[in-house]
Design an enzyme around this catalytic site. Structure first.
Site, PDB file in Angstrom:
ATOM      1  CE  LYS A 121      -2.161   1.325   3.770  1.00 41.69           C
ATOM      2  NZ  LYS A 121      -2.126   2.244   4.720  1.00 41.69           N
ATOM      3  CG  ASP A 139      -6.885   3.382   2.728  1.00 41.25           C
ATOM      4  OD1 ASP A 139      -8.150   3.288   2.154  1.00 41.25           O
ATOM      5  OD2 ASP A 139      -6.874   4.764   3.458  1.00 41.25           O
TER       6      ASP A 139
END
Ligand code: SF4
Length: 210
Positions: A121, A139
């Site tokens: 991420k 996320d």
């Protein structure tokens, strides 16, 4: 509504409502963005933006940060979540930048992921925001909102969500779509009490029966 139609409507709505979405983290260069993004894992951008100005002033380059130590960095970041491990990661990350990348933040997702504290991420965020690499970081907000709207209702984890979203969203929109879904999740489709009655996506939202 087919999945394709839902994506089309949702993308059209976001393009009209948020043509130029931006990260809410404060930074002036890729190194600062990398630090802020590592600190932002499971922490709020608001908190990170309070922590980073003195940290950036004291440690303006990878070389200066690499020469520091986790105990010193801890004092600057102790109000973040997981300050002990993040302090270690920040110093380790800077040391690796100096040792392997000439003191520069590498521009690829693969190289970013080799740095301490940088998962998929974080690598996606830094590569897309700092270097315009097409990437869609997932996320907790992106994961939740995509599932609720019905963009990714079969996803069980962030990797599956990323795979599904990038299959339907045109590549040129991956980076902005990341910000669209984060901002929508932060302010409208919030975790505990989504504001469905005032949400512009209501007519295309699977959670509400459409
Ligand atoms: S209608 Fe409700 S659940 Fe659907 S996206 Fe909007 S806030 Fe989220």
């Amino acid at each position: 509504m087919t999945k394709k139609e839902r994506y089309k409507k949702v993308i059209e709505w976001f393009e009209a409502q948020m043509p130029l979405p931006k990260s809410e983290l404060h930074y002036e260069n890729p190194f600062q963005l990398l630090i802020a993004t590592i600190l932002a894992a499971q922490c709020t951008d608001k908190r990170v933006n309070i922590i980073t100005p003195p940290l950036f002033r004291a440690f303006p380059t990878p070389e200066v940060l690499a020469a520091s130590n986790p105990e010193t960095i801890f004092e600057y970041i102790k109000t973040a979540t997981y300050p002990n491990s993040k302090a270690k990661h920040l110093v380790g990350m800077a040391q690796k930048l100096v040792a392997d990348h000439g003191g520069k933040v590498p521009p690829t997702i693969d190289a970013l992921q080799t740095l301490p504290g940088v998962g998929k991420k974080t690598a996606n965020v830094v590569a897309s925001v700092a270097f315009d690499v097409p990437a869609l970081a997932v996320d907790t907000h992106v994961f939740r909102v995509s599932n609720r709207i019905g963009l990714t209702n079969s996803s069980k984890n962030p990797l599956e969500t990323e795979r599904e979203l990038t299959q339907y969203i045109p590549k040129r929109l991956w980076s902005v779509a990341h910000h669209w879904l984060i901002l929508h999740g932060r302010y409208v489709c919030t975790a505990r009490k989504p504001k469905c009655e005032s949400c512009g996506l209501l007519p295309f939202c699977e959670r509400n029966g459409f």
